[in-house]
Design a protein around this motif. Structure first.
Motif, PDB file in Angstrom:
ATOM      1  N   SER A  12      39.903  98.095  71.958  1.00 19.56           N
ATOM      2  CA  SER A  12      39.192  99.347  72.222  1.00 19.56           C
ATOM      3  C   SER A  12      39.602 100.436  71.236  1.00 19.56           C
ATOM      4  O   SER A  12      38.777 101.269  70.855  1.00 19.56           O
ATOM      5  CB  SER A  12      39.392  99.797  73.664  1.00 19.56           C
ATOM      6  N   SER A  13      40.836 100.418  70.793  1.00 20.19           N
ATOM      7  CA  SER A  13      41.267 101.430  69.822  1.00 20.19           C
ATOM      8  C   SER A  13      40.554 101.245  68.486  1.00 20.19           C
ATOM      9  O   SER A  13      40.311 102.219  67.773  1.00 20.19           O
ATOM     10  CB  SER A  13      42.784 101.396  69.632  1.00 20.19           C
ATOM     11  N   THR A  14      40.193 100.030  68.159  1.00 21.75           N
ATOM     12  CA  THR A  14      39.457  99.775  66.919  1.00 21.75           C
ATOM     13  C   THR A  14      38.103 100.472  66.948  1.00 21.75           C
ATOM     14  O   THR A  14      37.704 101.116  65.976  1.00 21.75           O
ATOM     15  CB  THR A  14      39.274  98.261  66.697  1.00 21.75           C
ATOM     16  N   PHE A  15      37.401 100.372  68.080  1.00 28.12           N
ATOM     17  CA  PHE A  15      36.103 101.034  68.200  1.00 28.12           C
ATOM     18  C   PHE A  15      36.238 102.548  68.116  1.00 28.12           C
ATOM     19  O   PHE A  15      35.465 103.213  67.428  1.00 28.12           O
ATOM     20  CB  PHE A  15      35.408 100.645  69.511  1.00 28.12           C
ATOM     21  N   VAL A  16      37.218 103.099  68.798  1.00 29.24           N
ATOM     22  CA  VAL A  16      37.420 104.554  68.777  1.00 29.24           C
ATOM     23  C   VAL A  16      37.774 105.009  67.359  1.00 29.24           C
ATOM     24  O   VAL A  16      37.233 105.996  66.862  1.00 29.24           O
ATOM     25  CB  VAL A  16      38.491 104.980  69.798  1.00 29.24           C
ATOM     26  N   ALA A  17      38.667 104.296  66.693  1.00 31.68           N
ATOM     27  CA  ALA A  17      39.068 104.672  65.327  1.00 31.68           C
ATOM     28  C   ALA A  17      37.873 104.649  64.378  1.00 31.68           C
ATOM     29  O   ALA A  17      37.694 105.567  63.572  1.00 31.68           O
ATOM     30  CB  ALA A  17      40.172 103.742  64.827  1.00 31.68           C
ATOM     31  N   GLN A  18      37.049 103.617  64.471  1.00 34.28           N
ATOM     32  CA  GLN A  18      35.855 103.533  63.618  1.00 34.28           C
ATOM     33  C   GLN A  18      34.930 104.715  63.848  1.00 34.28           C
ATOM     34  O   GLN A  18      34.407 105.307  62.899  1.00 34.28           O
ATOM     35  CB  GLN A  18      35.086 102.238  63.888  1.00 34.28           C
ATOM     36  N   ARG A  19      34.733 105.073  65.106  1.00 34.33           N
ATOM     37  CA  ARG A  19      33.830 106.181  65.435  1.00 34.33           C
ATOM     38  C   ARG A  19      34.391 107.518  64.965  1.00 34.33           C
ATOM     39  O   ARG A  19      33.640 108.367  64.467  1.00 34.33           O
ATOM     40  CB  ARG A  19      33.565 106.193  66.937  1.00 34.33           C
ATOM     41  N   VAL A  20      35.692 107.712  65.096  1.00 37.08           N
ATOM     42  CA  VAL A  20      36.310 108.959  64.633  1.00 37.08           C
ATOM     43  C   VAL A  20      36.221 109.049  63.114  1.00 37.08           C
ATOM     44  O   VAL A  20      35.914 110.109  62.566  1.00 37.08           O
ATOM     45  CB  VAL A  20      37.774 109.067  65.117  1.00 37.08           C
ATOM     46  N   ARG A  21      36.473 107.949  62.419  1.00 37.40           N
ATOM     47  CA  ARG A  21      36.356 107.947  60.946  1.00 37.40           C
ATOM     48  C   ARG A  21      34.948 108.337  60.520  1.00 37.40           C
ATOM     49  O   ARG A  21      34.768 109.157  59.612  1.00 37.40           O
ATOM     50  CB  ARG A  21      36.688 106.565  60.379  1.00 37.40           C
ATOM     51  N   ARG A  22      33.944 107.737  61.167  1.00 37.85           N
ATOM     52  CA  ARG A  22      32.559 108.021  60.810  1.00 37.85           C
ATOM     53  C   ARG A  22      32.214 109.486  61.084  1.00 37.85           C
ATOM     54  O   ARG A  22      31.619 110.166  60.240  1.00 37.85           O
ATOM     55  CB  ARG A  22      31.607 107.094  61.564  1.00 37.85           C
ATOM     56  N   ALA A  23      32.609 109.990  62.254  1.00 40.56           N
ATOM     57  CA  ALA A  23      32.312 111.385  62.603  1.00 40.56           C
ATOM     58  C   ALA A  23      33.018 112.341  61.646  1.00 40.56           C
ATOM     59  O   ALA A  23      32.427 113.343  61.218  1.00 40.56           O
ATOM     60  CB  ALA A  23      32.727 111.664  64.048  1.00 40.56           C
ATOM     61  N   ALA A  24      34.251 112.046  61.290  1.00 44.00           N
ATOM     62  CA  ALA A  24      34.990 112.904  60.357  1.00 44.00           C
ATOM     63  C   ALA A  24      34.325 112.892  58.984  1.00 44.00           C
ATOM     64  O   ALA A  24      34.183 113.939  58.341  1.00 44.00           O
ATOM     65  CB  ALA A  24      36.445 112.446  60.257  1.00 44.00           C
ATOM     66  N   SER A  25      33.916 111.728  58.547  1.00 42.20           N
ATOM     67  CA  SER A  25      33.237 111.626  57.258  1.00 42.20           C
ATOM     68  C   SER A  25      31.947 112.438  57.255  1.00 42.20           C
ATOM     69  O   SER A  25      31.654 113.148  56.284  1.00 42.20           O
ATOM     70  CB  SER A  25      32.937 110.154  56.959  1.00 42.20           C
ATOM     71  N   PRO A  79      40.233 111.068  77.237  1.00 43.20           N
ATOM     72  CA  PRO A  79      39.624 111.098  78.568  1.00 43.20           C
ATOM     73  C   PRO A  79      39.102 109.720  78.972  1.00 43.20           C
ATOM     74  O   PRO A  79      38.863 108.855  78.120  1.00 43.20           O
ATOM     75  CB  PRO A  79      38.473 112.097  78.412  1.00 43.20           C
ATOM     76  N   ASP A  80      38.919 109.544  80.253  1.00 41.51           N
ATOM     77  CA  ASP A  80      38.454 108.261  80.794  1.00 41.51           C
ATOM     78  C   ASP A  80      37.128 107.800  80.205  1.00 41.51           C
ATOM     79  O   ASP A  80      36.870 106.607  80.096  1.00 41.51           O
ATOM     80  CB  ASP A  80      38.320 108.337  82.315  1.00 41.51           C
ATOM     81  N   ASP A  81      36.284 108.735  79.814  1.00 42.24           N
ATOM     82  CA  ASP A  81      34.957 108.361  79.304  1.00 42.24           C
ATOM     83  C   ASP A  81      34.893 108.253  77.782  1.00 42.24           C
ATOM     84  O   ASP A  81      33.822 108.225  77.204  1.00 42.24           O
ATOM     85  CB  ASP A  81      33.900 109.339  79.810  1.00 42.24           C
ATOM     86  N   VAL A  82      36.038 108.143  77.126  1.00 47.13           N
ATOM     87  CA  VAL A  82      36.068 108.114  75.664  1.00 47.13           C
ATOM     88  C   VAL A  82      35.230 106.978  75.083  1.00 47.13           C
ATOM     89  O   VAL A  82      34.632 107.120  74.027  1.00 47.13           O
ATOM     90  CB  VAL A  82      37.519 108.041  75.125  1.00 47.13           C
ATOM     91  N   PHE A  83      35.153 105.862  75.782  1.00 42.62           N
ATOM     92  CA  PHE A  83      34.432 104.710  75.236  1.00 42.62           C
ATOM     93  C   PHE A  83      32.918 104.877  75.303  1.00 42.62           C
ATOM     94  O   PHE A  83      32.180 104.097  74.708  1.00 42.62           O
ATOM     95  CB  PHE A  83      34.890 103.433  75.942  1.00 42.62           C
ATOM     96  N   THR A  84      32.449 105.916  75.981  1.00 47.95           N
ATOM     97  CA  THR A  84      31.012 106.215  76.003  1.00 47.95           C
ATOM     98  C   THR A  84      30.626 107.149  74.859  1.00 47.95           C
ATOM     99  O   THR A  84      29.443 107.418  74.662  1.00 47.95           O
ATOM    100  CB  THR A  84      30.583 106.847  77.344  1.00 47.95           C
ATOM    101  N   ASP A  85      31.608 107.634  74.120  1.00 46.51           N
ATOM    102  CA  ASP A  85      31.370 108.518  72.976  1.00 46.51           C
ATOM    103  C   ASP A  85      31.014 107.660  71.762  1.00 46.51           C
ATOM    104  O   ASP A  85      31.848 107.380  70.912  1.00 46.51           O
ATOM    105  CB  ASP A  85      32.610 109.367  72.694  1.00 46.51           C
ATOM    106  N   LEU A  86      29.781 107.220  71.698  1.00 46.96           N
ATOM    107  CA  LEU A  86      29.362 106.264  70.681  1.00 46.96           C
ATOM    108  C   LEU A  86      29.329 106.830  69.270  1.00 46.96           C
ATOM    109  O   LEU A  86      29.415 106.085  68.298  1.00 46.96           O
ATOM    110  CB  LEU A  86      28.000 105.681  71.053  1.00 46.96           C
ATOM    111  N   THR A  87      29.219 108.149  69.136  1.00 47.61           N
ATOM    112  CA  THR A  87      29.190 108.752  67.802  1.00 47.61           C
ATOM    113  C   THR A  87      30.581 109.174  67.327  1.00 47.61           C
ATOM    114  O   THR A  87      30.768 109.422  66.143  1.00 47.61           O
ATOM    115  CB  THR A  87      28.292 110.001  67.787  1.00 47.61           C
ATOM    116  N   GLY A  88      31.522 109.301  68.241  1.00 46.20           N
ATOM    117  CA  GLY A  88      32.860 109.765  67.889  1.00 46.20           C
ATOM    118  C   GLY A  88      32.973 111.270  67.812  1.00 46.20           C
ATOM    119  O   GLY A  88      34.059 111.811  67.574  1.00 46.20           O
TER     120      GLY A  88
END
Length: 112
Positions: A12-25, A79-88
């Motif tokens: 799950s951390s892989t998905f969150v990291a990918q989304r944060v990288r994309r949003a930051a970019s 937060p508990d709903d972090v995995f629903t944040d598909l865009t990051g």
């Protein structure tokens, strides 16, 4: 800014990291985000400024904070709903709120 996203097994951390990288970019922020696990925390902290902790690890927050502090890294429990944040975007907002606007600077002298 180097961000470590931690979960139990790394999936799950892989998905969150990918989304944060994309949003930051997309925002033009020089943030790097990588995934890690609780068992690799000590090693991964050597290259982290901020640790994002999966909500299922909230019970380990104090231990993670002590470990991260020894490496100079801050900690945010997601937060508990972090995995629903598909865009990051929401997760990135938490990062920016945690580090403050002063930390939004390029990582390399060439980018400054």
């Amino acid at each position: 800014m180097r961000i470590l996203v931690v979960c139990g097994a790394g999936a799950s951390s892989t998905f969150v990291a990918q989304r944060v990288r994309r949003a930051a970019s997309e925002r033009g922020l020089p943030y790097a985000a990588v995934a890690g696990t609780t068992s690799s925390l000590e090693i991964d902290l050597d290259s982290a400024d901020l640790v994002l902790v999966g909500p299922h690890l909230a019970g380990q927050r104090e231990h993670i904070e002590r470990t991260a502090a020894a490496h100079g890294a801050a900690v945010v429990v997601l937060p508990d709903d972090v995995f629903t944040d598909l865009t990051g975007e929401r997760t990135l907002d938490l990062v920016v709120a945690a580090v403050g606007p002063a930390a939004i600077v390029p990582d390399t002298p060439a980018e400054r």
